[in-house]
Structure formats: structure tokens, C-alpha cells
Design a protein around this motif. Structure first.
Motif, PDB file in Angstrom:
ATOM      1  N   ALA A 139      -2.104  18.232   6.349  1.00 51.03           N
ATOM      2  CA  ALA A 139      -1.805  17.363   7.488  1.00 51.03           C
ATOM      3  C   ALA A 139      -1.945  18.120   8.797  1.00 51.03           C
ATOM      4  O   ALA A 139      -2.474  17.581   9.785  1.00 51.03           O
ATOM      5  CB  ALA A 139      -0.396  16.789   7.342  1.00 51.03           C
ATOM      6  N   ALA A 140      -1.494  19.362   8.836  1.00 50.07           N
ATOM      7  CA  ALA A 140      -1.600  20.148  10.062  1.00 50.07           C
ATOM      8  C   ALA A 140      -3.057  20.398  10.428  1.00 50.07           C
ATOM      9  O   ALA A 140      -3.440  20.332  11.605  1.00 50.07           O
ATOM     10  CB  ALA A 140      -0.858  21.469   9.891  1.00 50.07           C
ATOM     11  N   ALA A 141      -3.885  20.677   9.425  1.00 48.56           N
ATOM     12  CA  ALA A 141      -5.308  20.913   9.695  1.00 48.56           C
ATOM     13  C   ALA A 141      -5.982  19.642  10.209  1.00 48.56           C
ATOM     14  O   ALA A 141      -6.752  19.687  11.178  1.00 48.56           O
ATOM     15  CB  ALA A 141      -5.999  21.410   8.431  1.00 48.56           C
ATOM     16  N   VAL A 142      -5.705  18.512   9.580  1.00 50.84           N
ATOM     17  CA  VAL A 142      -6.298  17.245  10.021  1.00 50.84           C
ATOM     18  C   VAL A 142      -5.826  16.901  11.430  1.00 50.84           C
ATOM     19  O   VAL A 142      -6.588  16.366  12.242  1.00 50.84           O
ATOM     20  CB  VAL A 142      -5.950  16.119   9.027  1.00 50.84           C
ATOM     21  CG1 VAL A 142      -6.415  14.770   9.551  1.00 50.84           C
ATOM     22  CG2 VAL A 142      -6.593  16.398   7.673  1.00 50.84           C
ATOM     23  N   ALA A 143      -4.565  17.203  11.736  1.00 51.34           N
ATOM     24  CA  ALA A 143      -4.054  16.958  13.084  1.00 51.34           C
ATOM     25  C   ALA A 143      -4.842  17.768  14.108  1.00 51.34           C
ATOM     26  O   ALA A 143      -5.160  17.270  15.200  1.00 51.34           O
ATOM     27  CB  ALA A 143      -2.568  17.305  13.149  1.00 51.34           C
ATOM     28  N   ALA A 144      -5.190  19.018  13.774  1.00 48.83           N
ATOM     29  CA  ALA A 144      -6.000  19.830  14.687  1.00 48.83           C
ATOM     30  C   ALA A 144      -7.360  19.193  14.924  1.00 48.83           C
ATOM     31  O   ALA A 144      -7.857  19.153  16.057  1.00 48.83           O
ATOM     32  CB  ALA A 144      -6.166  21.237  14.109  1.00 48.83           C
ATOM     33  N   TYR A 145      -7.969  18.675  13.864  1.00 47.51           N
ATOM     34  CA  TYR A 145      -9.269  18.009  14.022  1.00 47.51           C
ATOM     35  C   TYR A 145      -9.151  16.826  14.975  1.00 47.51           C
ATOM     36  O   TYR A 145      -9.988  16.645  15.874  1.00 47.51           O
ATOM     37  CB  TYR A 145      -9.794  17.546  12.666  1.00 47.51           C
ATOM     38  CG  TYR A 145     -10.970  16.603  12.786  1.00 47.51           C
ATOM     39  CD1 TYR A 145     -12.252  17.088  12.978  1.00 47.51           C
ATOM     40  CD2 TYR A 145     -10.786  15.226  12.741  1.00 47.51           C
ATOM     41  CE1 TYR A 145     -13.331  16.228  13.111  1.00 47.51           C
ATOM     42  CE2 TYR A 145     -11.862  14.363  12.880  1.00 47.51           C
ATOM     43  CZ  TYR A 145     -13.132  14.868  13.061  1.00 47.51           C
ATOM     44  OH  TYR A 145     -14.196  14.007  13.213  1.00 47.51           O
ATOM     45  N   ALA A 188     -14.388  22.645  25.955  1.00 46.08           N
ATOM     46  CA  ALA A 188     -13.780  23.913  25.541  1.00 46.08           C
ATOM     47  C   ALA A 188     -12.540  23.677  24.691  1.00 46.08           C
ATOM     48  O   ALA A 188     -12.349  24.311  23.647  1.00 46.08           O
ATOM     49  CB  ALA A 188     -13.441  24.749  26.774  1.00 46.08           C
ATOM     50  N   GLU A 189     -11.687  22.742  25.128  1.00 48.13           N
ATOM     51  CA  GLU A 189     -10.487  22.427  24.358  1.00 48.13           C
ATOM     52  C   GLU A 189     -10.853  21.835  22.996  1.00 48.13           C
ATOM     53  O   GLU A 189     -10.263  22.177  21.962  1.00 48.13           O
ATOM     54  CB  GLU A 189      -9.611  21.449  25.132  1.00 48.13           C
ATOM     55  CG  GLU A 189      -8.351  21.034  24.389  1.00 48.13           C
ATOM     56  CD  GLU A 189      -7.577  19.943  25.105  1.00 48.13           C
ATOM     57  OE1 GLU A 189      -6.665  19.353  24.476  1.00 48.13           O
ATOM     58  OE2 GLU A 189      -7.881  19.660  26.288  1.00 48.13           O
ATOM     59  N   ALA A 190     -11.842  20.947  22.997  1.00 49.58           N
ATOM     60  CA  ALA A 190     -12.259  20.318  21.742  1.00 49.58           C
ATOM     61  C   ALA A 190     -12.759  21.371  20.761  1.00 49.58           C
ATOM     62  O   ALA A 190     -12.404  21.367  19.576  1.00 49.58           O
ATOM     63  CB  ALA A 190     -13.345  19.288  22.017  1.00 49.58           C
ATOM     64  N   GLU A 191     -13.582  22.316  21.250  1.00 45.19           N
ATOM     65  CA  GLU A 191     -14.122  23.312  20.322  1.00 45.19           C
ATOM     66  C   GLU A 191     -13.018  24.211  19.772  1.00 45.19           C
ATOM     67  O   GLU A 191     -13.070  24.637  18.619  1.00 45.19           O
ATOM     68  CB  GLU A 191     -15.190  24.165  21.007  1.00 45.19           C
ATOM     69  CG  GLU A 191     -16.168  24.762  20.018  1.00 45.19           C
ATOM     70  CD  GLU A 191     -16.531  26.208  20.318  1.00 45.19           C
ATOM     71  OE1 GLU A 191     -16.899  26.892  19.359  1.00 45.19           O
ATOM     72  OE2 GLU A 191     -16.430  26.633  21.478  1.00 45.19           O
ATOM     73  N   ARG A 192     -11.986  24.497  20.582  1.00 46.05           N
ATOM     74  CA  ARG A 192     -10.875  25.315  20.082  1.00 46.05           C
ATOM     75  C   ARG A 192     -10.175  24.624  18.920  1.00 46.05           C
ATOM     76  O   ARG A 192      -9.843  25.255  17.907  1.00 46.05           O
ATOM     77  CB  ARG A 192      -9.891  25.616  21.209  1.00 46.05           C
ATOM     78  CG  ARG A 192     -10.370  26.689  22.184  1.00 46.05           C
ATOM     79  CD  ARG A 192      -9.232  27.208  23.036  1.00 46.05           C
ATOM     80  NE  ARG A 192      -8.624  26.175  23.865  1.00 46.05           N
ATOM     81  CZ  ARG A 192      -9.045  25.860  25.084  1.00 46.05           C
ATOM     82  NH1 ARG A 192     -10.082  26.501  25.620  1.00 46.05           N
ATOM     83  NH2 ARG A 192      -8.440  24.926  25.782  1.00 46.05           N
ATOM     84  N   ARG A 198     -19.658  18.863  15.688  1.00 46.22           N
ATOM     85  CA  ARG A 198     -19.165  18.624  17.050  1.00 46.22           C
ATOM     86  C   ARG A 198     -18.971  19.944  17.808  1.00 46.22           C
ATOM     87  O   ARG A 198     -19.095  19.983  19.034  1.00 46.22           O
ATOM     88  CB  ARG A 198     -17.860  17.834  16.997  1.00 46.22           C
ATOM     89  CG  ARG A 198     -18.048  16.383  16.536  1.00 46.22           C
ATOM     90  CD  ARG A 198     -16.834  15.553  16.846  1.00 46.22           C
ATOM     91  NE  ARG A 198     -16.982  14.167  16.401  1.00 46.22           N
ATOM     92  CZ  ARG A 198     -16.540  13.129  17.088  1.00 46.22           C
ATOM     93  NH1 ARG A 198     -15.924  13.308  18.236  1.00 46.22           N
ATOM     94  NH2 ARG A 198     -16.688  11.905  16.635  1.00 46.22           N
ATOM     95  N   SER A 199     -18.656  20.998  17.087  1.00 37.67           N
ATOM     96  CA  SER A 199     -18.555  22.312  17.741  1.00 37.67           C
ATOM     97  C   SER A 199     -19.893  22.718  18.339  1.00 37.67           C
ATOM     98  O   SER A 199     -19.960  23.305  19.418  1.00 37.67           O
ATOM     99  CB  SER A 199     -18.083  23.358  16.732  1.00 37.67           C
ATOM    100  OG  SER A 199     -16.781  23.083  16.269  1.00 37.67           O
TER     101      SER A 199
END
Length: 440
Positions: free
Chosen positions: A353-359, A373-377, A398-399
Motif C-alpha cells: 500500500a505504501a508503494a502504491v501510494a507513492a506511485y 521533478a516531484e513526479a519523478e521522485r 512516466r519517469s
């Protein structure tokens, strides 16, 4: 002796007569025999000419064959130009979003293929090449008609799924709320790939229709009534208000008859008070969980807002927080969505869940604000935590776009090489190949 002319002439006449007599004795061939002999001779000459062509003719034939082979070689080895496309007649640009608000929008490709966006659909062309194109379906439905070619490379992506096309006609729908892909074939066949598609590369042929989702019903949903048990704490909170009233009655009425009659009226009001308070608290909590488990994200979010977002942030599980974040994102409430996603990362660090939240945090920065820049991070965080996760192809693709938009050419080429090594037929393969080849 004198030989006279007359004597010579007489001798000649006698010799000629003698020869004529001898010739008459020979058997002369008939006219038919002579004609057959002529025909046989002509036929033999014709066969001799065919079996042994002249060197000059042979040279001409060899030269013609060499010219044809050279022409074919150069035609096949010459690089073909990538396809182009137009959006309702206007030139299209790779990576630009196309939205069909109230009417259908058509994408016409230079090879004769066409993609129609139905009203309410949002999509974009992520890449074009000489053999096909990649189309990312954000939401809604597409009607796709691809001209058949044996070496065609067309991909339509929706969520974690990819539809690979050679030449066919079909409808594809991506339901963002239910996270469900629907494919309905009109002609030909396609292959569907995805993390939960069995068998991998599932073939779908006309007139078949399928629906696919990777959402698994949660086993925790039946436990939703559990919070209703928690109100056992409320009777402990209520008795201080009830006990003084019960103890005050004997102090006011010291007589036996008064003490016997006073407690009787007091108990009836207290049980209803204890029963109603727990049900009032439990109902909203139970409803949002059941709605969420049923895939009704919008209704679940509405109940959560009635109950209080802060309350649910402390109670919800990791997957529930991600789903509520997606519900808020689809409802155009990015600040609320970010709170759910960030809480999932803090409370359930290291989990899926934490990983999907980051995506999804990266996706909001990418789609909503163009904060590359924020999106790629955030995409990098997802890839670090789940390098082979279901969303890894999209996160890496997307990166690449983020690095390109930031004009980080070396970074874009590095990401493109990684993408091609892992997903050579992915939705971003065309863009990755272009950037890996040195183009900016």
C-alpha cells in the motif's frame, strides 16, 4: 590432229544424254518426303537455339536480375518514417492529452488506422513508430481500428493492462473507479497482458468480450462491524452521569416506600441511551468500509467525510487508505487524496500500500500540476520499493517523460535503456527507443 568445234559439241551431247539416262534409273524422293525433311531440320535448329541461348541474351538476363535484387534490398533496408496522426483534422503531438468532453474525437493515423474517443474519455498517444503507435487510455472508452500488417506494433494501455494489436477492430474501456478493463472484439484478435492476466498474453478473438481487474475483494470487509463493539467503552463513560442520579434518590427519599418506588422509573431511560449511542457511531464506519469493498469509491468517500477524515485516517488499513485516496483524486480533491496517500506511507511503511501510494502521489504531480521533478521522485520511490510491481512499467515510462520534459537528456537516456531492457514491447517502448538512440 585437228579437232573441230562440231565434234566437241557432239561429244558433249552424248555425255549429257548418258548422264540423264543414269539419273532416271535412281529413285527420287516424293514431294511429301522432301517437305518432312525440311520440317525436321527446322525443328532441330529451334531446339538447339533454346538449349543454348546466346551469351548476349544471358548477360541481359543476369543484369536485370541484379538490378531487381538491388532495388528490393534498398527498399527493405531503408528506414521507414514513423507514423503521423491528426486530431479531428489538426496535427497531433506525441504525449499531448486528448479529451473528448461532450462529443466524439477521432485520431487518424497515416497508415489508415483510426482511434475514436467517446464522450468523457481522456487519452494520449505516448509514441509513434514506423510499425504502429502506443495509446494510453486514462479513462473512458476507445473504438480502435488498426490496419492489418504482419509486423505491426500497436499497444493500447489502460491501468496495469496492455492490449497488443496486429490488425483488428475493437472497443476498449478503462473504468478508473472499479479499476476494470473491458475489451469487446468486432474483428480480428488481440493479446492482453497484465500482472493478473491468466494465461499471460491472453488471446481475445472476435466476437469475444472480456472484463479484467486486479482488484481482489478484501477478506477484512466482513470484519467491518468490529468497531461497533468498541462502544463498550461508552457505558463506562455514561455511568458517571447515571450513578449520581440513582444514588441521589435514596438520599432525598429516606422512607422505605420512597426508596422502593424511586429506582423503578430510573432504569428504563438508561438502557435506550446506551443502545442508541453505539449504533449512531457504528453505522457510518461500517458503511464506508462495505462501500469501499464493493468498489463504490465515491459513496465511500462521502460517508468518510460525514464521519470525519481525521477519524478514518487513524482507523483505515493501508489498502483502504490508498482506495480512499484514489476516490478523492477522482473526485477532484487532490489535497484530501494526498492526506490519504501520505498517511498510508507513514502508517504502513514498507508495505504494498505504501508503494502504491507513492506511485499515485507521483501521478498527481505529473497529471495535475506538471511538477515533473516531484513526479519523478515519487516514481523513483515506487520503483525502489517495488521494482517488479504491477505499476513498474508505467512508473518507469512516466519517469522517462519527466526527465525529457526537464531536459535531463543523460537521465532520460539512462531510463530509456532500462525500460527497453525490461519492457521491449511496452507502451513507452517507442519513446524509449528514440531517446536511447540519442534523440532529445
Amino acid at each position: 590432229m585437228d579437232v573441230r568445234t562440231k565434234d566437241i559439241e557432239a561429244l558433249g551431247r552424248r555425255v549429257a544424254a548418258h548422264q540423264d539416262a543414269e539419273l532416271e534409273r535412281l529413285v527420287r524422293p516424293s514431294a511429301a518426303d522432301r517437305l518432312q525433311a525440311i520440317y525436321r531440320k527446322e525443328a532441330a535448329l529451334s531446339l538447339r537455339a533454346t538449349a543454348a541461348p546466346s551469351p548476349r541474351r544471358l548477360g541481359f538476363a543476369l543484369a536485370a536480375a541484379c538490378v531487381a535484387a538491388s532495388t528490393l534490398f534498398f527498399a527493405l533496408s531503408r528506414p521507414r518514417n514513423p507514423l503521423t496522426y491528426r486530431v479531428d483534422g489538426a496535427p497531433g503531438a506525441v504525449g499531448r492529452w486528448v479529451a473528448a468532453d461532450t462529443s466524439k474525437v477521432g485520431l487518424d493515423f497515416s497508415d489508415g488506422s483510426r482511434v475514436d474517443l467517446t464522450p468523457g474519455t481522456r487519452a494520449r498517444v505516448t509514441e509513434v513508430g514506423p510499425l504502429g503507435a502506443g495509446v494510453l487510455l486514462e479513462r473512458g472508452s476507445l473504438h480502435v481500428r488498426v490496419v492489418h500488417r504482419d509486423d505491426a506494433r500497436w499497444v493500447v494501455a489502460g491501468g496495469p493492462f496492455e492490449v497488443h494489436v496486429i490488425g483488428t477492430e475493437f472497443d476498449v474501456t478503462w473504468d478508473t473507479e472499479a479499476e476494470e478493463l473491458a475489451v469487446s472484439m468486432s474483428a480480428g484478435r488481440v493479446r492482453v497482458l497484465g500482472p493478473c492476466v491468466e494465461p499471460p498474453g491472453r488471446a481475445v478473438a472476435a466476437p469475444e468480450s472480456i472484463r479484467l481487474t486486479c482488484v481482489v475483494p478484501r477478506a477484512t470487509a466482513p470484519q467491518a462491524p468490529a468497531p461497533a463493539v468498541a462502544p463498550t467503552a461508552s457505558p463506562h463513560a455514561q455511568p458517571p452521569a447515571l450513578v449520581p442520579s440513582a444514588s441521589a434518590a435514596p438520599s432525598v427519599n429516606a422512607g422505605p416506600s420512597a426508596s422502593a418506588g424511586a429506582p423503578a422509573p430510573a432504569p428504563p431511560p438508561s438502557p435506550p441511551a446506551r443502545a442508541e449511542a453505539p449504533s449512531a457511531v457504528a453505522a457510518p464506519s461500517e458503511s464506508w468500509r462495505s462501500l469501499l469493498a464493493a468498489g463504490k469509491l465515491g459513496e465511500a468517500l462521502a460517508d468518510v467525510e460525514l464521519l470525519g477524515v481525521d477519524t478514518v485516517l487513524d482507523r483505515a488499513g493501508g489498502a483502504e487508505l490508498v482506495d480512499l485516496g484514489s476516490a478523492a483524486r477522482l473526485s477532484r480533491k487532490p489535497s484530501v487524496a494526498a492526506r490519504f496517500y501520505e498517511t498510508a506511507r507513514h502508517r504502513f511503511a514498507g508495505s504494498d500500500a505504501a508503494a502504491v501510494a507513492a506511485y499515485h502521489l507521483g501521478r498527481m504531480a505529473f497529471d495535475g500540476r506538471g511538477a515533473w521533478a516531484e513526479a519523478e521522485r515519487w516514481f523513483a520511490v515506487y520503483l525502489a520499493e517495488r521494482p517488479r510491481g504491477a505499476l513498474a512499467p508505467e512508473a518507469l515510462g512516466r519517469s522517462i517523460e519527466c526527465a525529457r520534459n526537464l531536459k535531463l537528456h543523460a537521465r532520460a537516456r539512462e531510463l530509456a535503456a532500462r525500460y527497453l531492457a525490461a519492457y521491449p514491447n511496452g507502451a513507452h517502448a517507442g519513446l524509449a527507443a528514440t531517446l536511447a538512440g540519442g534523440a532529445d
